[in-house]
Scaffold this motif. Sequence first.
Motif, PDB file in Angstrom:
ATOM      1  N   LEU A 113       0.841  -1.198   0.000  1.00  0.00           N
ATOM      2  CA  LEU A 113       0.000   0.000   0.000  1.00  0.00           C
ATOM      3  C   LEU A 113       0.874   1.245   0.000  1.00  0.00           C
ATOM      4  O   LEU A 113       0.608   2.201  -0.746  1.00  0.00           O
ATOM      5  CB  LEU A 113      -0.919  -0.001   1.217  1.00  0.00           C
ATOM      6  CG  LEU A 113      -1.798   1.252   1.360  1.00  0.00           C
ATOM      7  CD1 LEU A 113      -2.766   1.383   0.185  1.00  0.00           C
ATOM      8  CD2 LEU A 113      -2.564   1.229   2.679  1.00  0.00           C
ATOM      9  N   HIS A 114       1.896   1.248   0.826  1.00  0.00           N
ATOM     10  CA  HIS A 114       2.803   2.402   0.899  1.00  0.00           C
ATOM     11  C   HIS A 114       3.435   2.681  -0.463  1.00  0.00           C
ATOM     12  O   HIS A 114       3.570   3.840  -0.873  1.00  0.00           O
ATOM     13  CB  HIS A 114       3.880   2.112   1.950  1.00  0.00           C
ATOM     14  CG  HIS A 114       4.698   3.301   2.332  1.00  0.00           C
ATOM     15  ND1 HIS A 114       4.190   4.383   3.021  1.00  0.00           N
ATOM     16  CD2 HIS A 114       6.018   3.586   2.129  1.00  0.00           C
ATOM     17  CE1 HIS A 114       5.141   5.266   3.233  1.00  0.00           C
ATOM     18  NE2 HIS A 114       6.263   4.814   2.694  1.00  0.00           N
ATOM     19  N   ALA A 115       3.798   1.622  -1.167  1.00  0.00           N
ATOM     20  CA  ALA A 115       4.450   1.771  -2.470  1.00  0.00           C
ATOM     21  C   ALA A 115       3.502   2.322  -3.532  1.00  0.00           C
ATOM     22  O   ALA A 115       3.952   2.929  -4.511  1.00  0.00           O
ATOM     23  CB  ALA A 115       5.018   0.424  -2.927  1.00  0.00           C
ATOM     24  N   THR A 116       2.201   2.112  -3.361  1.00  0.00           N
ATOM     25  CA  THR A 116       1.248   2.610  -4.361  1.00  0.00           C
ATOM     26  C   THR A 116       1.003   4.108  -4.227  1.00  0.00           C
ATOM     27  O   THR A 116       0.426   4.714  -5.134  1.00  0.00           O
ATOM     28  CB  THR A 116      -0.110   1.889  -4.248  1.00  0.00           C
ATOM     29  OG1 THR A 116      -0.746   2.230  -3.010  1.00  0.00           O
ATOM     30  CG2 THR A 116       0.053   0.392  -4.360  1.00  0.00           C
ATOM     31  N   LYS A 117       1.411   4.693  -3.117  1.00  0.00           N
ATOM     32  CA  LYS A 117       1.217   6.136  -2.904  1.00  0.00           C
ATOM     33  C   LYS A 117       2.442   6.848  -3.464  1.00  0.00           C
ATOM     34  O   LYS A 117       3.517   6.847  -2.858  1.00  0.00           O
ATOM     35  CB  LYS A 117       0.997   6.429  -1.421  1.00  0.00           C
ATOM     36  CG  LYS A 117      -0.273   5.765  -0.895  1.00  0.00           C
ATOM     37  CD  LYS A 117      -0.546   6.097   0.559  1.00  0.00           C
ATOM     38  CE  LYS A 117      -1.785   5.364   1.053  1.00  0.00           C
ATOM     39  NZ  LYS A 117      -3.014   5.773   0.371  1.00  0.00           N
ATOM     40  N   LEU A 118       2.281   7.467  -4.626  1.00  0.00           N
ATOM     41  CA  LEU A 118       3.421   7.935  -5.394  1.00  0.00           C
ATOM     42  C   LEU A 118       4.039   9.215  -4.864  1.00  0.00           C
ATOM     43  O   LEU A 118       5.221   9.485  -5.110  1.00  0.00           O
ATOM     44  CB  LEU A 118       3.010   8.133  -6.860  1.00  0.00           C
ATOM     45  CG  LEU A 118       2.434   6.897  -7.560  1.00  0.00           C
ATOM     46  CD1 LEU A 118       2.179   7.199  -9.036  1.00  0.00           C
ATOM     47  CD2 LEU A 118       3.371   5.705  -7.418  1.00  0.00           C
ATOM     48  N   ASN A 119       3.258  10.027  -4.159  1.00  0.00           N
ATOM     49  CA  ASN A 119       3.768  11.308  -3.678  1.00  0.00           C
ATOM     50  C   ASN A 119       4.128  11.244  -2.199  1.00  0.00           C
ATOM     51  O   ASN A 119       3.487  10.538  -1.417  1.00  0.00           O
ATOM     52  CB  ASN A 119       2.716  12.407  -3.888  1.00  0.00           C
ATOM     53  CG  ASN A 119       2.406  12.612  -5.349  1.00  0.00           C
ATOM     54  OD1 ASN A 119       3.299  12.845  -6.155  1.00  0.00           O
ATOM     55  ND2 ASN A 119       1.138  12.521  -5.708  1.00  0.00           N
ATOM     56  N   THR A 127       0.925   7.518   6.861  1.00  0.00           N
ATOM     57  CA  THR A 127       1.655   6.971   7.998  1.00  0.00           C
ATOM     58  C   THR A 127       1.470   7.787   9.267  1.00  0.00           C
ATOM     59  O   THR A 127       1.443   7.234  10.371  1.00  0.00           O
ATOM     60  CB  THR A 127       3.154   6.834   7.685  1.00  0.00           C
ATOM     61  OG1 THR A 127       3.673   8.095   7.229  1.00  0.00           O
ATOM     62  CG2 THR A 127       3.375   5.786   6.604  1.00  0.00           C
ATOM     63  N   ARG A 128       1.323   9.093   9.138  1.00  0.00           N
ATOM     64  CA  ARG A 128       1.085   9.910  10.335  1.00  0.00           C
ATOM     65  C   ARG A 128      -0.246   9.547  10.983  1.00  0.00           C
ATOM     66  O   ARG A 128      -0.324   9.338  12.188  1.00  0.00           O
ATOM     67  CB  ARG A 128       1.101  11.399   9.977  1.00  0.00           C
ATOM     68  CG  ARG A 128       2.480  12.004   9.899  1.00  0.00           C
ATOM     69  CD  ARG A 128       2.403  13.508   9.671  1.00  0.00           C
ATOM     70  NE  ARG A 128       3.720  14.115   9.637  1.00  0.00           N
ATOM     71  CZ  ARG A 128       3.934  15.412   9.372  1.00  0.00           C
ATOM     72  NH1 ARG A 128       2.904  16.202   9.113  1.00  0.00           N
ATOM     73  NH2 ARG A 128       5.157  15.901   9.360  1.00  0.00           N
ATOM     74  N   THR A 129      -1.290   9.496  10.168  1.00  0.00           N
ATOM     75  CA  THR A 129      -2.603   9.156  10.722  1.00  0.00           C
ATOM     76  C   THR A 129      -2.655   7.701  11.146  1.00  0.00           C
ATOM     77  O   THR A 129      -3.300   7.352  12.134  1.00  0.00           O
ATOM     78  CB  THR A 129      -3.712   9.451   9.705  1.00  0.00           C
ATOM     79  OG1 THR A 129      -3.446   8.748   8.476  1.00  0.00           O
ATOM     80  CG2 THR A 129      -3.806  10.943   9.397  1.00  0.00           C
ATOM     81  N   GLY A 130      -1.956   6.826  10.418  1.00  0.00           N
ATOM     82  CA  GLY A 130      -1.950   5.409  10.763  1.00  0.00           C
ATOM     83  C   GLY A 130      -1.255   5.130  12.079  1.00  0.00           C
ATOM     84  O   GLY A 130      -1.758   4.370  12.915  1.00  0.00           O
TER      85      GLY A 130
END
Length: 257
Positions: A113-119, A127-130
């Motif tokens: 999931l992290h890798a799909t977020k391009l910006n 990650t902050r909210t998570g």
Amino acid sequence: MSGPVGGDQLGGETGGGDAGGSGPSGGGPGGLDALLVCLQLTDSAFPSGFYTLSHGLEGYAQAKAVTPDTMPDLLTDLLRHSVGPGDATALALAHRAATAGDWELLAEVDERLHATKLNRELRLASTRTGRQLLDIARESLGGEPLERYAALVADKRAPGSQAVAAGVAYAAAGVPAEQALAGDLFAFCTSFVGAALRLRLTDHRKAQVVLRSVAPVLQDVIRAALARELADLGGCVPVADAMSGRHERAEARLFMS
């Protein structure tokens, strides 16, 4: 002088209730307790920072690429092509992995999931909210899945994305995956429409119309998210990614994303 007011005097029952039972209104899977957990984790008062996001809407507004008339269509497109294949699918997979105790799979879901977020802006917001959600859920809900996931994040084996943290929290509390997705996706819609209010792209009455009109889309997105496997994780929204990139470099911003 009258005595203390008891349950019988209010027309209710005292003692012997089913508040902690496993019936339809009790604490069983999908019961009242599961609903209460959903309400708590998705409430705007829950201090994860989720409602400080515009989910890309501010970038569109700054570029004058959205109007009050097209805002509902943008929400629908993001649900179908970004949030649904991405965060919603990750939540469903994380819920499945946490329920099964498959911590390696859980870490892989988070990494993908992290890798799909391009910006950078999108990754940081996630990650902050998570991590904030994870921290508060450990204290308020508790449970082994949350502790095991926190260990993965602490060891830098998982980024700590919001959708994955939510999936683990829901699993730890015994909330069924379908109900968890409904709660989290509706929170996304509420946050998006709330941002539209602040950006003057809607008013309070029309916002409620939008939230209700998107219900059939949410049902489709939930069904699709529950059916996907890990290889299917990730959406494709190049224009939204471009708008996020512009927003990341904007001189003035109301929202974190």
